[in-house]
Design an enzyme around this catalytic site. Sequence first.
Site, mmCIF file in Angstrom:
data_model
loop_
_atom_site.group_PDB
_atom_site.id
_atom_site.type_symbol
_atom_site.label_atom_id
_atom_site.label_comp_id
_atom_site.label_asym_id
_atom_site.label_seq_id
_atom_site.Cartn_x
_atom_site.Cartn_y
_atom_site.Cartn_z
ATOM 1 N N ALA A 34 0.864 -1.189 0.000
ATOM 2 C CA ALA A 34 0.000 0.000 0.000
ATOM 3 C C ALA A 34 0.897 1.236 0.000
ATOM 4 O O ALA A 34 0.765 2.132 0.826
ATOM 5 C CB ALA A 34 -0.950 0.000 1.198
ATOM 6 N N LEU A 35 1.827 1.232 -0.947
ATOM 7 C CA LEU A 35 2.920 2.206 -0.919
ATOM 8 C C LEU A 35 2.438 3.631 -1.168
ATOM 9 O O LEU A 35 1.498 3.872 -1.927
ATOM 10 C CB LEU A 35 3.966 1.823 -1.972
ATOM 11 C CG LEU A 35 4.593 0.438 -1.786
ATOM 12 C CD1 LEU A 35 5.637 0.184 -2.871
ATOM 13 C CD2 LEU A 35 5.214 0.281 -0.406
ATOM 14 N N HIS A 36 3.112 4.559 -0.496
ATOM 15 C CA HIS A 36 2.879 5.988 -0.695
ATOM 16 C C HIS A 36 4.237 6.666 -0.815
ATOM 17 O O HIS A 36 5.282 5.994 -0.729
ATOM 18 C CB HIS A 36 2.031 6.556 0.452
ATOM 19 C CG HIS A 36 2.560 6.225 1.826
ATOM 20 N ND1 HIS A 36 3.774 6.675 2.287
ATOM 21 C CD2 HIS A 36 2.033 5.468 2.825
ATOM 22 C CE1 HIS A 36 3.972 6.238 3.514
ATOM 23 N NE2 HIS A 36 2.935 5.490 3.870
ATOM 24 N N HIS A 39 7.089 5.794 1.645
ATOM 25 C CA HIS A 39 7.862 4.585 1.336
ATOM 26 C C HIS A 39 8.884 4.884 0.237
ATOM 27 O O HIS A 39 10.012 4.405 0.283
ATOM 28 C CB HIS A 39 6.940 3.467 0.843
ATOM 29 C CG HIS A 39 5.934 2.986 1.842
ATOM 30 N ND1 HIS A 39 4.583 3.145 1.680
ATOM 31 C CD2 HIS A 39 6.084 2.343 3.036
ATOM 32 C CE1 HIS A 39 3.944 2.603 2.706
ATOM 33 N NE2 HIS A 39 4.821 2.122 3.548
ATOM 34 N N GLY A 149 11.686 3.951 8.418
ATOM 35 C CA GLY A 149 11.228 5.318 8.621
ATOM 36 C C GLY A 149 11.192 5.715 10.091
ATOM 37 O O GLY A 149 10.813 4.915 10.948
ATOM 38 N N GLU A 150 11.545 6.957 10.352
ATOM 39 C CA GLU A 150 11.384 7.516 11.707
ATOM 40 C C GLU A 150 9.915 7.655 12.067
ATOM 41 O O GLU A 150 9.576 7.860 13.223
ATOM 42 C CB GLU A 150 12.064 8.890 11.800
ATOM 43 C CG GLU A 150 13.573 8.806 11.764
ATOM 44 C CD GLU A 150 14.231 10.170 11.851
ATOM 45 O OE1 GLU A 150 13.503 11.193 11.801
ATOM 46 O OE2 GLU A 150 15.473 10.211 11.948
ATOM 47 N N LYS A 151 9.024 7.591 11.078
ATOM 48 C CA LYS A 151 7.579 7.622 11.336
ATOM 49 C C LYS A 151 7.216 6.604 12.423
ATOM 50 O O LYS A 151 6.401 6.873 13.284
ATOM 51 C CB LYS A 151 6.839 7.331 10.025
ATOM 52 C CG LYS A 151 5.420 6.838 10.153
ATOM 53 C CD LYS A 151 4.500 7.958 10.465
ATOM 54 C CE LYS A 151 3.032 7.605 10.561
ATOM 55 N NZ LYS A 151 2.644 6.237 10.701
ATOM 56 N N ARG A 189 -2.597 3.818 6.472
ATOM 57 C CA ARG A 189 -3.864 3.807 7.207
ATOM 58 C C ARG A 189 -4.628 5.127 7.074
ATOM 59 O O ARG A 189 -5.802 5.179 7.456
ATOM 60 C CB ARG A 189 -3.628 3.459 8.677
ATOM 61 C CG ARG A 189 -3.232 1.991 8.873
ATOM 62 C CD ARG A 189 -3.185 1.575 10.320
ATOM 63 N NE ARG A 189 -3.078 0.124 10.483
ATOM 64 C CZ ARG A 189 -1.968 -0.530 10.850
ATOM 65 N NH1 ARG A 189 -0.859 0.140 11.094
ATOM 66 N NH2 ARG A 189 -1.961 -1.844 10.979
HETATM 67 P P1 AMP Z 1 4.738 0.103 6.580
HETATM 68 O O1 AMP Z 1 4.505 -0.371 5.197
HETATM 69 O O2 AMP Z 1 3.724 1.049 7.085
HETATM 70 O O3 AMP Z 1 5.079 -1.006 7.534
HETATM 71 O O4 AMP Z 1 6.050 0.990 6.509
HETATM 72 C C1 AMP Z 1 7.212 0.529 5.860
HETATM 73 C C2 AMP Z 1 8.329 1.491 6.134
HETATM 74 O O5 AMP Z 1 7.980 2.784 5.652
HETATM 75 C C3 AMP Z 1 8.638 1.643 7.619
HETATM 76 O O6 AMP Z 1 10.056 1.723 7.786
HETATM 77 C C4 AMP Z 1 7.966 2.944 7.954
HETATM 78 O O7 AMP Z 1 8.544 3.604 9.056
HETATM 79 C C5 AMP Z 1 8.174 3.734 6.687
HETATM 80 N N1 AMP Z 1 7.218 4.847 6.565
HETATM 81 C C6 AMP Z 1 5.877 4.785 6.734
HETATM 82 N N2 AMP Z 1 5.324 6.014 6.610
HETATM 83 C C7 AMP Z 1 6.348 6.870 6.355
HETATM 84 C C8 AMP Z 1 6.436 8.290 6.135
HETATM 85 N N3 AMP Z 1 5.350 9.077 6.138
HETATM 86 N N4 AMP Z 1 7.664 8.827 5.906
HETATM 87 C C9 AMP Z 1 8.771 8.028 5.894
HETATM 88 N N5 AMP Z 1 8.751 6.693 6.092
HETATM 89 C C10 AMP Z 1 7.563 6.117 6.324
#
Ligand code: AMP
Length: 280
Positions: A34-36, A39, A149-151, A189
């Site tokens: 569900a990339l944005h 990512h 990500g620091e998120k 999300r």
């Molecule tokens: P997820 O697919 O949500 O598990 O996230 C995968 C990676 O993307 C993790 O390392 C997250 O911390 C990073 N990530 C998610 N949202 C953001 C964002 N808004 N900015 C930077 N990195 C992100």
Amino acid sequence: MPIETVRTPGTLRARIAGWRAEGLTVGLVPTMGALHDGHLTLIRRAQEEVDRVCATIFVNPTQFAPSEDFAVYPRDEGRDVALLAGEGTNLLFSPTVETMYGPGHVTRVSLPGLGDELEGAFRPGFFTGVATVVTMLLSQAGADVAVFGEKDYQQLLVIRRLATDLHIPTRIVGAPTLRESDGLALSSRNAYLSKDERSVAPALHRVLSRVALRVRGGAEVGAETEAGKAELVEGGFDKVDYLDVRSADTLAPVSRIETPARVLAAAWLGKTRLIDNVEV
Ligand code: AMP
């Protein structure tokens, strides 16, 4: 450039070994799809560090509680592949649940303490699921660098810790949070938010930034975090799981800002739980 998708650890290892044999360095960017654009900034960050970048997409069942959104988590691999290809990503590892968790799979990686705080306190077992799958991915890929990500700040610390403790020779790199122009951190999300909820959501970053500014200026941590929580609820959030100021290195509670610190929060808008954090 089309991007090759591999689905087994064996083929992942073979591709990476091939690059190694050519003297190329390799970076890993684990995601749940569900990339944005957030990512995609991780992909770019990895490209600054290494010669070849492998993204992974795996919605990891062991990090979801039964009440959480595993079944409905957004999945669209075709769209994700196009986005990754657009960034020049070299490889995608997208295994099935059965491949990652084969028959009789029982091993878990857990981090007592760090994994039980904050997010861990509200999502029991979450970091054990994350640590287990990230340990598998790091071991399967054997990359030089992995970008997170620091998120998900606590997750980043958990991953740094497990890589150190388990002597995993992959360098863990943290990348800054990408935000919408109104401050809302990009998240898969966010797609769950109604129009009204979406208009309330930026308050999370606004409040965290204000708390960070004030405690940096010497304001009392307890009073500021309480005021921040109240402000979120007044601003339209339904519930605040936590809003706290912690050491940026260990997540230990801090009452005065003497070393690097972070303000972290999780709060609910209807059925959607948002997390965010900022540097003090
Ligand atoms: P997820 O697919 O949500 O598990 O996230 C995968 C990676 O993307 C993790 O390392 C997250 O911390 C990073 N990530 C998610 N949202 C953001 C964002 N808004 N900015 C930077 N990195 C992100």
